[in-house]
Design a protein around this motif. Structure first.
Motif, PDB file in Angstrom:
ATOM      1  N   ILE A  99       0.837  -1.202   0.000  1.00 27.26           N
ATOM      2  CA  ILE A  99       0.000   0.000   0.000  1.00 27.26           C
ATOM      3  C   ILE A  99       0.866   1.243   0.000  1.00 27.26           C
ATOM      4  N   ALA A 100       0.250   2.339  -0.412  1.00 23.92           N
ATOM      5  CA  ALA A 100       0.906   3.635  -0.317  1.00 23.92           C
ATOM      6  C   ALA A 100       0.390   4.308   0.942  1.00 23.92           C
ATOM      7  N   VAL A 101       1.276   4.569   1.877  1.00 23.97           N
ATOM      8  CA  VAL A 101       0.873   5.071   3.178  1.00 23.97           C
ATOM      9  C   VAL A 101       0.876   6.593   3.180  1.00 23.97           C
ATOM     10  N   LEU A 102      -0.104   7.162   3.828  1.00 26.59           N
ATOM     11  CA  LEU A 102      -0.150   8.609   3.967  1.00 26.59           C
ATOM     12  C   LEU A 102       1.024   9.106   4.793  1.00 26.59           C
ATOM     13  N   GLY A 103       1.403  10.355   4.542  1.00 23.29           N
ATOM     14  CA  GLY A 103       2.395  10.985   5.397  1.00 23.29           C
ATOM     15  C   GLY A 103       1.903  10.972   6.832  1.00 23.29           C
ATOM     16  N   SER A 104       2.803  10.992   7.771  1.00 19.30           N
ATOM     17  CA  SER A 104       2.443  10.775   9.169  1.00 19.30           C
ATOM     18  C   SER A 104       1.432  11.779   9.695  1.00 19.30           C
ATOM     19  N   VAL A 105       1.569  13.060   9.329  1.00 26.53           N
ATOM     20  CA  VAL A 105       0.637  14.068   9.829  1.00 26.53           C
ATOM     21  C   VAL A 105      -0.754  13.838   9.259  1.00 26.53           C
ATOM     22  N   ALA A 106      -0.852  13.655   7.944  1.00 24.75           N
ATOM     23  CA  ALA A 106      -2.153  13.426   7.321  1.00 24.75           C
ATOM     24  C   ALA A 106      -2.787  12.152   7.845  1.00 24.75           C
ATOM     25  N   ARG A 107      -1.974  11.113   8.002  1.00 21.36           N
ATOM     26  CA  ARG A 107      -2.502   9.835   8.488  1.00 21.36           C
ATOM     27  C   ARG A 107      -3.094   9.980   9.883  1.00 21.36           C
ATOM     28  N   GLU A 108      -2.379  10.691  10.758  1.00 25.04           N
ATOM     29  CA  GLU A 108      -2.868  10.826  12.126  1.00 25.04           C
ATOM     30  C   GLU A 108      -4.108  11.695  12.189  1.00 25.04           C
TER      31      GLU A 108
END
Length: 283
Positions: A99-108
């Motif tokens: 998978i392509a993971v969101l950047g940490s800030v956007a993901r959180e």
């Protein structure tokens, strides 16, 4: 819909790429746009100067907030201070094994927020700061109650923007199935057709439908064919990775590959209730 769109920027041109979409949505719906910069102590004046530079290009509000805890929590606290606020943020997508993971800030932000979040992963080249008008809303369905629970929200977006809604289903494509795809489509298209019809009848929006084949994110990206004027509305699936909820593979892949803004809703109590209602209707 929303009275305010809070665009979180971090001083980088990359973070500014979601601004044209926020401006286009605001122009269509009458919402206000607030550019938000979370700044460390001692950098507030510099952050304010940066926002004023951006505000000179477009009529927007600006807000500098000194960081209290973590950037995602600071952003959500500011957004929640005003009712009916939508957070808009860019994502630094990273290609993983599956998978392509969101950047940490956007993901959180997606993980912690109890509300939908507008996420956009821009291409390498800048799209400028002029408002981008959304001309279509896309609702991917996969037969699950979770994906179907986004129907009301997708319909409200289409109605608020005054644009048609397209319901999309992606079917697996294999060499063995290729010769059967025509008949397979005829049988399975009834799923998206019925949902498109229900949405049109219940919400009074123009609807269409499409059946695609292959990997969901790849198939939808091919279907969009480089278009940037489409807004997708999707739910996420909870995946426990170090006790954190990240985007499911399809939604994550869409963020990474589709090149369009996506309204993302993470699993939450309200979402679970909506899923339960969909399942009850099926019985």
């Amino acid at each position: 819909m929303y009275e305010r769109i809070v665009v979180a920027v971090d001083g980088s041109p990359f973070s500014e790429e979601v601004i044209p979409y926020a401006l286009g949505i605001a122009k269509a719906t009458g919402a206000k746009v607030t550019l938000l910069r979370i700044a460390e102590k001692g950098t507030l004046a510099e952050a304010e100067e940066y926002l004023q530079m951006l505000a000179a290009l477009n009529p927007v509000e600006t807000r500098v907030v000194e960081s209290q805890r973590s950037v995602p929590e600071d952003i959500l606290r500011e957004a929640n201070s005003t009712p009916n606020s939508l957070v808009a943020v860019t994502s630094h997508g990273r290609g993983g094994v599956l998978i392509a993971v969101l950047g940490s800030v956007a993901r959180e932000i997606v993980q912690v927020s109890h509300n939908p979040v507008l996420v956009y992963r821009p291409e390498e080249e800048s799209i400028g700061h002029d408002p981008i008008r959304i001309t279509s809303v896309l609702l991917p369905l996969d037969g699950s109650a979770l994906s179907e629970s986004m129907k009301p929200q997708a319909a409200e977006w289409a109605r608020a923007l005054g644009v048609p809604l397209t319901v999309v289903q992606v079917l697996p494509s294999t060499k063995r199935m290729d010769s059967l795809l025509a008949s397979y489509d005829a049988l399975d298209s009834s799923y998206v057709t019925s949902h498109a019809t229900d949405i049109a009848r219940e919400y009074g929006v123009q609807t269409d439908w499409e059946v695609l084949h292959g990997d969901p994110a790849d198939a939808i990206a091919r279907y969009l064919d480089g278009r940037r004027d489409v807004l997708a509305v999707m739910a996420t699936r909870e995946q426990n990775v170090v006790k954190a909820a990240v985007l499911g593979s399809v939604t994550s892949g869409m963020v990474h590959k589709a090149g369009i803004p996506i309204v993302v809703q993470a699993p939450a109590r309200a979402m679970q209730d909506a899923v339960s209602n969909v399942r009850a209707e099926r019985r």
